[in-house]
Design an enzyme around this catalytic site. Structure first.
Site, PDB file in Angstrom:
ATOM      1  N   ASP A 272     -30.490  12.418   3.290  1.00 56.35           N
ATOM      2  CA  ASP A 272     -30.243  12.520   4.728  1.00 56.35           C
ATOM      3  C   ASP A 272     -28.882  13.142   5.015  1.00 56.35           C
ATOM      4  O   ASP A 272     -28.052  13.304   4.112  1.00 56.35           O
ATOM      5  CB  ASP A 272     -30.356  11.129   5.378  1.00 56.35           C
TER       6      ASP A 272
ATOM      7  N   ASN B  24     -31.036  -3.460   8.219  1.00 59.60           N
ATOM      8  CA  ASN B  24     -32.237  -3.595   9.052  1.00 59.60           C
ATOM      9  C   ASN B  24     -33.490  -3.123   8.307  1.00 59.60           C
ATOM     10  O   ASN B  24     -34.530  -2.929   8.920  1.00 59.60           O
ATOM     11  CB  ASN B  24     -32.065  -2.786  10.344  1.00 59.60           C
TER      12      ASN B  24
ATOM     13  N   HIS C 213     -33.809  -0.238   6.624  1.00 59.23           N
ATOM     14  CA  HIS C 213     -34.055   1.207   6.569  1.00 59.23           C
ATOM     15  C   HIS C 213     -33.903   1.739   5.146  1.00 59.23           C
ATOM     16  O   HIS C 213     -33.171   1.172   4.329  1.00 59.23           O
ATOM     17  CB  HIS C 213     -33.182   1.980   7.574  1.00 59.23           C
TER      18      HIS C 213
ATOM     19  N   GLU D 181     -35.229   4.405  10.441  1.00 59.85           N
ATOM     20  CA  GLU D 181     -34.923   3.165  11.134  1.00 59.85           C
ATOM     21  C   GLU D 181     -36.220   2.508  11.603  1.00 59.85           C
ATOM     22  O   GLU D 181     -37.224   3.198  11.833  1.00 59.85           O
ATOM     23  CB  GLU D 181     -34.041   3.460  12.358  1.00 59.85           C
TER      24      GLU D 181
END
Ligand code: F6R
Length: 249
Positions: A68, A136, A138, A143
């Site tokens: 990313d 979270n 990811h 996400e």
């Protein structure tokens, strides 16, 4: 359960195990295609791979694809993932710059994403994809919610991710809130997935990934649909698991 879970005594031992696995891959296949991740968790992994290179391991024929890249930083910004992976790894191990890929931050994000998918499609499959884990759940910057069929695309970062990554930016500096990330399907196309998570802040996400329902709300739970996944943890990150710690399963 097709995820192999390895729990190590501490974060250093966990990072060493991941670095050893990458080094073994490159030794066995000198022209390996490696999927790279950034983030604090990976820094000791790259430090160990640099040491392995200095001890004789060649990365000269390796191809790399990062997961990313932020959207909105000026090209060349030190916290861009392109700059980070060069500083922490690529510049020290002799990877051919023509064979190291990061989503481009000098193009409109949708075009950068399309070009990245095309570059991945043109290359042999990734032999081993390194993954960190967001608090979270990811992976990459997928996400919650992220569908299992997602490909490389521009995404908004969640508030918890922006907060977690604020430590890499000066307090008065504008922090990116968008990114281009490989999608879940893009990640699952790798032959082998190797996820490293350490510390108590990751314990809930580790439990949800391995023992919770497979759901778009926990993007890492999609890894359970892949046949060759190894999750490497320290005791703190493994603390929420109900299964026997220390077992490979
Ligand atoms: C970075 C990436 C992210 C990180 C994750 C964990 O390329 O893809 O998924 O791996 O946010 O970050 P750290 O290691 O900083 O806790």
């Amino acid at each position: 359960m097709r995820i192999h879970v390895h729990v190590h005594a501490d974060a250093e031992a966990a990072a060493a195990a991941v670095a050893d696995e990458i080094a073994r891959t490159v030794r066995d296949r000198p022209d390996a295609v490696l999927g790279l991740a950034t983030g604090g968790t990976m820094e000791p992994v790259y430090a160990r791979l640099i040491a392995a290179h200095r001890a004789g391991l060649s990365f000269a024929r390796v191809t790399t694809f990062n997961l990313d890249e932020y959207v909105g930083l000026p090209p060349g910004h030190p916290q861009s993932y392109r700059s980070t992976i060069r500083r922490q790894f690529l510049d020290h191990v002799g990877v051919d710059p023509a064979r190291s890929h990061v989503p481009r931050d000098d193009l409109p994000p949708d075009r950068a994403a399309a070009e990245y998918e095309a570059a991945l499609a043109a290359a042999p499959p990734i032999d081993v994809q390194l993954l960190g884990l967001g608090r979270n759940g990811h992976i990459g910057f997928n996400e919650p919610p992220s569908p299992p069929g997602s490909r490389t695309r521009a995404v908004d970062l969640s508030a918890s991710t922006v907060a977690a990554n604020a430590r890499f930016f000066a307090p008065d500096e504008a922090q990116p809130k968008r990114a281009v990330t490989m999608g879940i399907a893009t990640i699952l196309a790798a032959r082998r997935l190797l996820l490293l998570a350490v510390g108590t802040a990751k314990a809930d996400a580790v439990r949800a990934m391995i023992e919770g329902p497979v759901t778009d709300e926990v993007p890492a739970s999609a890894l359970r649909g892949h046949g060759d996944v190894t999750v490497v943890l320290d005791g703190a990150a493994a603390a929420g698991l109900a299964g026997d710690v220390g077992l490979t399963r």
